[in-house]
Design a protein around this motif. Structure first.
Motif, PDB file in Angstrom:
ATOM      1  N   PHE A  80       1.141  -0.983  -0.196  1.00 15.91           N
ATOM      2  CA  PHE A  80      -0.129   0.040   0.410  1.00 15.91           C
ATOM      3  C   PHE A  80       0.732   1.568   0.144  1.00 15.91           C
ATOM      4  O   PHE A  80       2.064   1.176   0.500  1.00 15.91           O
ATOM      5  CB  PHE A  80      -0.540  -0.115   0.976  1.00 15.91           C
ATOM      6  N   VAL A  81       0.388   2.383  -0.662  1.00 14.14           N
ATOM      7  CA  VAL A  81       0.972   3.152   0.015  1.00 14.14           C
ATOM      8  C   VAL A  81      -0.099   4.185   0.536  1.00 14.14           C
ATOM      9  O   VAL A  81      -1.157   4.361   0.523  1.00 14.14           O
ATOM     10  CB  VAL A  81       1.222   3.940  -1.617  1.00 14.14           C
ATOM     11  N   ASN A  82       0.149   5.882   0.801  1.00 14.10           N
ATOM     12  CA  ASN A  82      -0.882   6.547   1.555  1.00 14.10           C
ATOM     13  C   ASN A  82      -0.707   8.100   0.684  1.00 14.10           C
ATOM     14  O   ASN A  82       0.824   7.952  -0.184  1.00 14.10           O
ATOM     15  CB  ASN A  82       0.065   6.408   2.709  1.00 14.10           C
ATOM     16  N   ALA A  83      -1.340   8.995   0.869  1.00 12.66           N
ATOM     17  CA  ALA A  83      -1.039  10.098   0.423  1.00 12.66           C
ATOM     18  C   ALA A  83      -1.573  11.498   1.621  1.00 12.66           C
ATOM     19  O   ALA A  83      -2.486  11.354   1.944  1.00 12.66           O
ATOM     20  CB  ALA A  83      -2.437  10.144  -0.888  1.00 12.66           C
ATOM     21  N   TRP A  84      -0.623  12.626   0.867  1.00 10.56           N
ATOM     22  CA  TRP A  84      -1.032  13.488   1.752  1.00 10.56           C
ATOM     23  C   TRP A  84      -2.366  14.155   0.999  1.00 10.56           C
ATOM     24  O   TRP A  84      -1.825  14.354  -0.807  1.00 10.56           O
ATOM     25  CB  TRP A  84       0.521  14.543   1.677  1.00 10.56           C
ATOM     26  N   LEU A  85      -3.006  14.281   1.527  1.00 10.72           N
ATOM     27  CA  LEU A  85      -4.385  15.366   0.845  1.00 10.72           C
ATOM     28  C   LEU A  85      -3.997  16.302   0.052  1.00 10.72           C
ATOM     29  O   LEU A  85      -3.579  17.229   0.472  1.00 10.72           O
ATOM     30  CB  LEU A  85      -5.691  14.467   0.762  1.00 10.72           C
ATOM     31  N   GLU A  86      -4.797  16.235  -0.805  1.00  6.49           N
ATOM     32  CA  GLU A  86      -5.035  17.704  -1.532  1.00  6.49           C
ATOM     33  C   GLU A  86      -5.878  18.574   0.052  1.00  6.49           C
ATOM     34  O   GLU A  86      -6.032  18.608   0.838  1.00  6.49           O
ATOM     35  CB  GLU A  86      -6.907  18.109  -2.250  1.00  6.49           C
ATOM     36  N   GLN A  87      -4.563  20.092  -0.376  1.00  3.89           N
ATOM     37  CA  GLN A  87      -4.931  21.034   0.758  1.00  3.89           C
ATOM     38  C   GLN A  87      -5.240  22.774   0.237  1.00  3.89           C
ATOM     39  O   GLN A  87      -4.696  22.739  -0.873  1.00  3.89           O
ATOM     40  CB  GLN A  87      -4.360  20.908   1.997  1.00  3.89           C
ATOM     41  N   PHE A  88      -5.998  23.266   0.516  1.00  8.14           N
ATOM     42  CA  PHE A  88      -5.651  24.919   0.409  1.00  8.14           C
ATOM     43  C   PHE A  88      -4.214  25.501   0.083  1.00  8.14           C
ATOM     44  O   PHE A  88      -3.446  25.359   0.773  1.00  8.14           O
ATOM     45  CB  PHE A  88      -6.409  25.253   1.564  1.00  8.14           C
ATOM     46  N   GLY A  98       1.191  15.042  -7.807  1.00  7.38           N
ATOM     47  CA  GLY A  98       1.339  13.530  -7.894  1.00  7.38           C
ATOM     48  C   GLY A  98       1.086  12.243  -7.468  1.00  7.38           C
ATOM     49  O   GLY A  98       1.151  11.083  -7.631  1.00  7.38           O
ATOM     50  N   GLY A  99       0.550  12.576  -6.039  1.00  7.97           N
ATOM     51  CA  GLY A  99       0.122  11.244  -5.192  1.00  7.97           C
ATOM     52  C   GLY A  99      -0.632  10.665  -5.345  1.00  7.97           C
ATOM     53  O   GLY A  99      -1.133  11.213  -6.524  1.00  7.97           O
ATOM     54  N   PRO A 100      -1.170   9.540  -4.720  1.00 12.85           N
ATOM     55  CA  PRO A 100      -2.241   9.153  -5.193  1.00 12.85           C
ATOM     56  C   PRO A 100      -3.760   9.458  -4.463  1.00 12.85           C
ATOM     57  O   PRO A 100      -4.097   9.171  -3.725  1.00 12.85           O
ATOM     58  CB  PRO A 100      -2.004   7.832  -4.770  1.00 12.85           C
ATOM     59  N   ILE A 101      -4.407  10.940  -4.860  1.00 17.68           N
ATOM     60  CA  ILE A 101      -4.752  11.353  -4.532  1.00 17.68           C
ATOM     61  C   ILE A 101      -6.565  10.944  -5.854  1.00 17.68           C
ATOM     62  O   ILE A 101      -6.009  10.379  -6.440  1.00 17.68           O
ATOM     63  CB  ILE A 101      -4.966  12.920  -4.279  1.00 17.68           C
ATOM     64  N   ALA A 102      -7.963  11.555  -4.961  1.00 18.80           N
ATOM     65  CA  ALA A 102      -8.752  11.141  -6.119  1.00 18.80           C
ATOM     66  C   ALA A 102      -8.663  11.247  -7.588  1.00 18.80           C
ATOM     67  O   ALA A 102      -8.767  10.502  -8.576  1.00 18.80           O
ATOM     68  CB  ALA A 102     -10.068  11.471  -5.155  1.00 18.80           C
ATOM     69  N   LYS A 103      -8.283  12.563  -7.812  1.00 19.70           N
ATOM     70  CA  LYS A 103      -8.684  12.762  -9.196  1.00 19.70           C
ATOM     71  C   LYS A 103      -7.424  12.312 -10.173  1.00 19.70           C
ATOM     72  O   LYS A 103      -7.841  11.987 -11.206  1.00 19.70           O
ATOM     73  CB  LYS A 103      -8.232  14.286  -9.230  1.00 19.70           C
ATOM     74  N   VAL A 104      -6.285  11.591  -9.099  1.00 21.54           N
ATOM     75  CA  VAL A 104      -5.335  10.808 -10.012  1.00 21.54           C
ATOM     76  C   VAL A 104      -5.566   9.387  -9.848  1.00 21.54           C
ATOM     77  O   VAL A 104      -4.629   8.669 -10.564  1.00 21.54           O
ATOM     78  CB  VAL A 104      -4.065  11.432 -10.147  1.00 21.54           C
ATOM     79  N   MET A 105      -6.576   7.987  -9.235  1.00 19.16           N
ATOM     80  CA  MET A 105      -6.691   7.220  -8.743  1.00 19.16           C
ATOM     81  C   MET A 105      -6.505   6.647 -10.008  1.00 19.16           C
ATOM     82  O   MET A 105      -5.895   5.684  -9.732  1.00 19.16           O
ATOM     83  CB  MET A 105      -7.990   7.273  -8.305  1.00 19.16           C
ATOM     84  N   GLN A 106      -7.130   6.881 -10.849  1.00 20.27           N
ATOM     85  CA  GLN A 106      -7.367   6.271 -12.205  1.00 20.27           C
ATOM     86  C   GLN A 106      -5.644   5.495 -12.842  1.00 20.27           C
ATOM     87  O   GLN A 106      -6.125   4.475 -13.428  1.00 20.27           O
ATOM     88  CB  GLN A 106      -8.098   6.762 -12.917  1.00 20.27           C
ATOM     89  N   ILE A 107      -5.400   6.916 -12.734  1.00 20.18           N
ATOM     90  CA  ILE A 107      -3.783   6.577 -13.390  1.00 20.18           C
ATOM     91  C   ILE A 107      -3.270   5.935 -12.145  1.00 20.18           C
ATOM     92  O   ILE A 107      -2.566   5.151 -12.918  1.00 20.18           O
ATOM     93  CB  ILE A 107      -3.626   7.450 -13.395  1.00 20.18           C
ATOM     94  N   TRP A 108      -3.793   6.008 -11.080  1.00 17.51           N
ATOM     95  CA  TRP A 108      -2.276   4.863 -10.150  1.00 17.51           C
ATOM     96  C   TRP A 108      -3.041   3.704 -10.590  1.00 17.51           C
ATOM     97  O   TRP A 108      -1.985   2.715 -10.269  1.00 17.51           O
ATOM     98  CB  TRP A 108      -2.666   5.953  -8.635  1.00 17.51           C
ATOM     99  N   ILE A 115       0.174  -2.982  -5.487  1.00 21.44           N
ATOM    100  CA  ILE A 115      -0.357  -1.078  -5.457  1.00 21.44           C
ATOM    101  C   ILE A 115      -2.169  -2.065  -5.060  1.00 21.44           C
ATOM    102  O   ILE A 115      -3.288  -1.908  -5.374  1.00 21.44           O
ATOM    103  CB  ILE A 115      -0.184  -0.349  -5.009  1.00 21.44           C
ATOM    104  N   CYS A 116      -2.513  -2.602  -4.151  1.00 20.21           N
ATOM    105  CA  CYS A 116      -4.307  -3.262  -3.599  1.00 20.21           C
ATOM    106  C   CYS A 116      -4.883  -1.960  -2.231  1.00 20.21           C
ATOM    107  O   CYS A 116      -6.124  -1.840  -2.369  1.00 20.21           O
ATOM    108  CB  CYS A 116      -3.509  -4.150  -2.354  1.00 20.21           C
ATOM    109  N   LEU A 117      -3.960  -1.049  -1.670  1.00 20.85           N
ATOM    110  CA  LEU A 117      -4.852  -0.049  -1.104  1.00 20.85           C
ATOM    111  C   LEU A 117      -3.835   1.175  -0.508  1.00 20.85           C
ATOM    112  O   LEU A 117      -3.050   1.287  -1.668  1.00 20.85           O
ATOM    113  CB  LEU A 117      -4.520  -1.040   0.471  1.00 20.85           C
ATOM    114  N   TYR A 118      -5.356   2.347  -1.409  1.00 21.48           N
ATOM    115  CA  TYR A 118      -4.421   3.176  -0.696  1.00 21.48           C
ATOM    116  C   TYR A 118      -5.416   4.535  -0.194  1.00 21.48           C
ATOM    117  O   TYR A 118      -6.261   4.680  -0.199  1.00 21.48           O
ATOM    118  CB  TYR A 118      -5.289   4.113  -2.054  1.00 21.48           C
ATOM    119  N   ALA A 119      -4.767   4.873   1.454  1.00 21.20           N
ATOM    120  CA  ALA A 119      -4.977   4.505   2.397  1.00 21.20           C
ATOM    121  C   ALA A 119      -4.516   7.070   2.581  1.00 21.20           C
ATOM    122  O   ALA A 119      -3.660   7.301   2.161  1.00 21.20           O
ATOM    123  CB  ALA A 119      -3.940   4.799   3.536  1.00 21.20           C
TER     124      ALA A 119
END
Length: 122
Positions: A80-88, A98-108, A115-119
């Protein structure tokens, strides 16, 4: 489980602007992304305002896949990998681009199938 990477991404900029990065960015998008998104051309031509983040997501996911699949070959553990989420202010670089956030999840998911889990890092 094995955490392959922690909060991966490019902080402080929307993408890699090195000579090599620029060369790759100006090339055509990879065939697998062209098939997924139904687009062709350079990263900017294909993805417009999202080009920089999609570019970084693809290359980070590809690197993580190499690491994760090699590790998985040795030890059959979930990866698994984890992501620092989008923020203001909600712009790439204010969070790791480029981290595994929602808007690029399809690419990841397409690029790093081991990778079986994105946290989220909350």
């Amino acid at each position: 489980m094995v955490q392959v990477e922690n909060e991966i991404g490019f902080l402080g900029s929307d993408r890699d602007y090195s000579d090599h990065g620029n060369e790759q960015f100006n090339d055509s998008i990879p065939d697998e992304l062209a098939a997924i998104f139904g687009k062709v051309g350079s990263w900017k031509e294909a993805f417009a305002d999202d080009a920089e983040e999609y570019f970084m997501a693809f290359h980070y996911a590809r690197a993580i896949e190499r690491i994760a699949s090699s590790g998985s070959d040795e030890y059959a553990l979930p990866m698994f990998v984890n992501a620092w989420l989008e923020q203001f202010p909600w712009t790439p670089g204010s969070y790791p681009t480029g981290g595994p956030i929602a808007k690029v999840m399809q690419i990841w998911k397409a690029t790093a199938p081991t990778i079986c889990l994105y946290a989220p890092d909350i």
